[in-house]
Design a protein around this motif. Structure first.
Motif, short mmCIF file in Angstrom:
data_model
loop_
_atom_site.label_atom_id
_atom_site.label_comp_id
_atom_site.label_asym_id
_atom_site.label_seq_id
_atom_site.Cartn_x
_atom_site.Cartn_y
_atom_site.Cartn_z
N LEU A 21 53.50 35.78 -22.64
CA LEU A 21 54.18 36.71 -23.55
C LEU A 21 54.85 37.86 -22.80
CD1 LEU A 21 51.80 36.88 -26.63
CD2 LEU A 21 53.85 35.52 -26.28
N ALA A 22 54.28 38.28 -21.67
CA ALA A 22 54.93 39.31 -20.87
C ALA A 22 56.27 38.82 -20.34
CB ALA A 22 54.02 39.75 -19.72
N THR A 23 56.29 37.53 -19.95
CA THR A 23 57.56 36.95 -19.48
C THR A 23 58.58 36.88 -20.61
OG1 THR A 23 56.34 35.62 -17.86
CG2 THR A 23 58.59 34.93 -18.38
N LEU A 24 58.13 36.45 -21.80
CA LEU A 24 59.04 36.38 -22.94
C LEU A 24 59.53 37.79 -23.34
CD1 LEU A 24 57.29 33.68 -25.14
CD2 LEU A 24 59.47 33.46 -23.93
N ALA A 25 58.62 38.77 -23.26
CA ALA A 25 59.01 40.15 -23.58
C ALA A 25 60.12 40.62 -22.65
CB ALA A 25 57.81 41.07 -23.49
N GLY A 26 60.00 40.29 -21.36
CA GLY A 26 61.04 40.68 -20.41
C GLY A 26 62.37 40.03 -20.72
N VAL A 37 48.97 28.14 -25.04
CA VAL A 37 49.48 28.01 -23.68
C VAL A 37 49.41 26.56 -23.23
CG1 VAL A 37 49.10 28.68 -21.28
CG2 VAL A 37 48.92 30.40 -23.08
N GLU A 38 48.28 25.90 -23.52
CA GLU A 38 48.13 24.50 -23.14
C GLU A 38 49.16 23.62 -23.85
OE1 GLU A 38 44.17 23.38 -24.01
OE2 GLU A 38 43.25 24.72 -22.51
N ALA A 39 49.49 23.97 -25.11
CA ALA A 39 50.45 23.18 -25.87
C ALA A 39 51.89 23.56 -25.58
CB ALA A 39 50.18 23.33 -27.36
N GLY A 40 52.09 24.64 -24.85
CA GLY A 40 53.44 25.08 -24.53
C GLY A 40 54.17 25.68 -25.73
N THR A 41 53.42 26.31 -26.65
CA THR A 41 54.03 26.90 -27.84
C THR A 41 53.59 28.35 -27.99
OG1 THR A 41 52.19 26.20 -29.26
CG2 THR A 41 54.05 24.67 -29.03
N VAL A 42 54.31 29.05 -28.87
CA VAL A 42 54.00 30.43 -29.24
C VAL A 42 54.14 30.54 -30.75
CG1 VAL A 42 54.76 32.84 -29.12
CG2 VAL A 42 54.69 31.45 -27.04
N GLY A 43 53.21 31.24 -31.39
CA GLY A 43 53.32 31.48 -32.82
C GLY A 43 54.31 32.60 -33.09
N LYS A 86 55.65 34.94 -35.96
CA LYS A 86 55.21 35.35 -37.29
C LYS A 86 56.15 36.41 -37.85
CE LYS A 86 51.16 36.96 -39.88
NZ LYS A 86 49.71 37.25 -39.80
N ALA A 87 56.67 36.18 -39.07
CA ALA A 87 57.45 37.19 -39.78
C ALA A 87 56.48 38.15 -40.45
CB ALA A 87 58.35 36.53 -40.81
N LEU A 88 56.44 39.38 -39.98
CA LEU A 88 55.39 40.31 -40.43
C LEU A 88 55.57 40.74 -41.88
CD1 LEU A 88 55.01 42.45 -37.19
CD2 LEU A 88 53.35 40.86 -38.17
N GLN A 89 56.77 40.69 -42.41
CA GLN A 89 56.96 41.07 -43.81
C GLN A 89 56.44 40.02 -44.78
OE1 GLN A 89 61.17 42.00 -44.08
NE2 GLN A 89 60.77 44.19 -43.78
N THR A 90 56.60 38.74 -44.43
CA THR A 90 56.18 37.67 -45.33
C THR A 90 54.85 37.04 -44.92
OG1 THR A 90 57.34 35.95 -44.06
CG2 THR A 90 58.60 37.14 -45.78
N GLY A 91 54.45 37.20 -43.65
CA GLY A 91 53.23 36.58 -43.15
C GLY A 91 53.43 35.15 -42.72
N GLU A 92 54.65 34.61 -42.86
CA GLU A 92 54.91 33.22 -42.47
C GLU A 92 54.91 33.09 -40.95
OE1 GLU A 92 58.45 29.85 -42.81
OE2 GLU A 92 58.70 31.84 -43.71
N GLN A 93 54.22 32.05 -40.44
CA GLN A 93 54.13 31.83 -39.00
C GLN A 93 54.42 30.37 -38.68
OE1 GLN A 93 50.80 33.61 -36.95
NE2 GLN A 93 50.74 31.99 -35.41
N VAL A 94 55.23 30.16 -37.64
CA VAL A 94 55.53 28.80 -37.18
C VAL A 94 55.33 28.74 -35.68
CG1 VAL A 94 57.17 28.32 -39.05
CG2 VAL A 94 57.98 29.34 -36.90
N ASP A 95 55.01 27.57 -35.18
CA ASP A 95 54.86 27.36 -33.74
C ASP A 95 56.20 26.95 -33.15
OD1 ASP A 95 52.17 27.96 -33.79
OD2 ASP A 95 51.56 25.87 -34.13
N VAL A 96 56.60 27.64 -32.07
CA VAL A 96 57.88 27.39 -31.41
C VAL A 96 57.62 27.14 -29.94
CG1 VAL A 96 60.15 28.36 -30.86
CG2 VAL A 96 59.09 28.86 -33.07
N GLY A 97 58.33 26.17 -29.37
CA GLY A 97 58.20 25.90 -27.95
C GLY A 97 58.57 27.11 -27.11
N VAL A 98 57.85 27.32 -26.02
CA VAL A 98 58.06 28.51 -25.19
C VAL A 98 59.52 28.66 -24.78
CG1 VAL A 98 57.52 29.56 -22.96
CG2 VAL A 98 55.70 28.57 -24.33
N ASP A 99 60.16 27.54 -24.42
CA ASP A 99 61.55 27.63 -23.96
C ASP A 99 62.52 27.98 -25.07
OD1 ASP A 99 60.72 26.98 -21.42
OD2 ASP A 99 61.11 24.83 -21.65
N ASP A 100 62.09 27.85 -26.33
CA ASP A 100 62.98 28.11 -27.47
C ASP A 100 62.69 29.44 -28.18
OD1 ASP A 100 64.22 25.60 -27.11
OD2 ASP A 100 62.60 24.61 -28.23
#
Length: 419
Positions: free
Chosen positions: A341-346, A387-393, A395-409
């Motif tokens: 997540l630090a890498t994605l933040a950058g 991390v093992e699956a290569g995904t990140v959740g 989450k839209a904080l206003q609606t609470g909806e969360q989806v898993d997205v590939g790290v590269d996407d």
């Protein structure tokens, strides 16, 4: 409880409200930037004589309000109470007046006056300003006024009015001074006011005390005793303002608080602020450069109050700028997720997104509470399994909806959501 507090009359600007302060400060000067006014950064303190000579010893600013002290070399220095004298000193010192004219400069920052603190009046006040030096042209007067007017309107402010008048020139001011002094000395003035009338009688017309205002109600007005040249100059300014579509009202009793003003003089007023209704103003100062040891060149400028503009916007129920500290909040659960997540933040920050991270190895509930408090629209959540699956959740904080997205996407997905 800390043993220390900010000095009286000196406000702190803290997030998220400081986002509006920054937006107002920068927005007020954007029109000046587009009109060719270059940025100048000035010293916070200067030689005391600069302000005594440039601002005027009869003014309240010099006689009562300046922060003046002796430095370690026993030189008298003063925290700057206004900007024009310092700009003029810099123009003279660095020979800017020897190049292309007019010299057009813009500035912003804190200024200091020892006044009784109240809403909209601070001992450390924040202002922006412009100065146009070296050309005596009514069209330039109108440009300066229009730049200030556009600055207020660009922020969405519309409940203000522009008041202006003329304070004459060297050919009519001496005669008017004698006429005004003759009127004032016939009044029952107190000793301080009589002394002020002797030094600069215009200052008496600026007195806010009701009994003084009542006594001076019938005083002769400068605008009724202008020389032909000063009258033509003022009429030309009004013509240019009409052409630019800048609305104004003529206020013949206007007296600005500084001694150097001549000819065109103006003030922006907002009645939603009560007694402290002035949100900015300025005017022409044709003799100031010569008075400070430079060439005999004219100039015109303004100073606009950032603090008072913020209050004026609030009086109209309006806000500007960024109120949320971040747009995306990262919630790492474990060291491997923290690295991802630090890498994605950058990467997101490099794309212009405001991103924060839940540092300190918080649990999920505590980290999500921090995400909600941050004002972010999106949370990125990841743990060991993600991390093992290569995904990140995501989450839209206003609606609470969360989806898993590939790290590269993730970056592409987040940018699309924010857009």
């Amino acid at each position: 409880m800390s043993d220390f507090q900010a000095p009286k009359g000196v406000p702190d600007y803290l997030p998220p409200e400081s986002g509006q302060f920054v937006a107002v400060r920068d927005g007020l000067l954007d029109a000046a930037r587009r009109a060719g006014y270059g940025h100048v950064e000035l010293p916070i303190f200067e030689d005391t004589a600069l302000f005594a000579r440039g601002v005027g010893e009869s003014t309240d600013v010099v006689s009562k309000e300046m922060y003046t002290f002796a430095d370690r070399g026993d030189r008298s220095v003063t925290l700057r109470p206004e900007g024009t004298a310092g700009v003029m000193r810099a123009v003279i010192e660095h020979n800017l007046d020897r190049g292309q004219l007019p010299v057009k400069l813009r500035y912003s920052g804190p200024f200091f006056r020892y006044e009784r603190p109240q809403a909209g009046r601070y001992r450390q006040l924040q202002q922006v300003g412009v100065e146009a030096i070296g050309v005596d042209d009514p069209a330039l007067d109108a440009e300066v006024i229009a730049v200030a007017d556009e600055g207020f309107r660009a922020l969405g402010l519309d409940g203000f009015r522009l008041e202006l008048t003329s304070l004459g020139d060297d050919t009519c001011r001496p005669q008017y001074r004698e006429l005004l002094q003759e009127f004032l000395f016939a009044l029952d003035l107190d000793e301080d006011t009589r002394r002020r009338a002797q030094i600069n009688p215009l200052r008496v017309l600026d007195d806010k005390r009701p009994h003084v205002r009542e006594m001076t109600a019938a005083a002769p007005l400068m605008i009724d005793h202008l020389s032909e040249a000063a009258r033509q100059h003022f009429d030309a300014v009004l013509g240019h303002l009409d052409a630019l579509g800048v609305n104004y009202v003529i206020n013949p009793r206007m007296v600005r608080g500084l001694d150097y003003y001549t000819k065109t003089t103006f003030e922006f007023v907002h009645d939603g602020l009560g007694a402290q209704s002035g949100i900015g103003g300025g005017g022409r100062y044709d003799g100031l450069m010569k008075q400070l040891g430079g060439q005999d060149l004219s100039g015109i400028g303004f100073g606009l109050g950032v603090d008072r503009t913020v209050l004026a916007l609030a009086a109209e129920g309006k806000t500007v700028g960024e109120t949320a500290r971040v747009e995306v909040f990262c919630v790492p659960l474990g060291e491997p997720a923290k690295l991802v997540l630090a890498t994605l933040a950058g990467r997101l920050r490099a794309a212009g997104v405001r991103v924060d991270v839940a540092y300190g190895d918080r649990g999920l509930k505590g980290a999500m509470r921090a995400a909600d408090r941050s004002g972010a629209r999106i949370a990125l959540v990841a743990g060991d399994r993600d991390v093992e699956a290569g995904t990140v959740g995501v989450k839209a904080l206003q609606t609470g909806e969360q989806v898993d997205v590939g790290v590269d996407d993730v970056v592409t997905d987040v940018l699309a959501r924010l857009a």
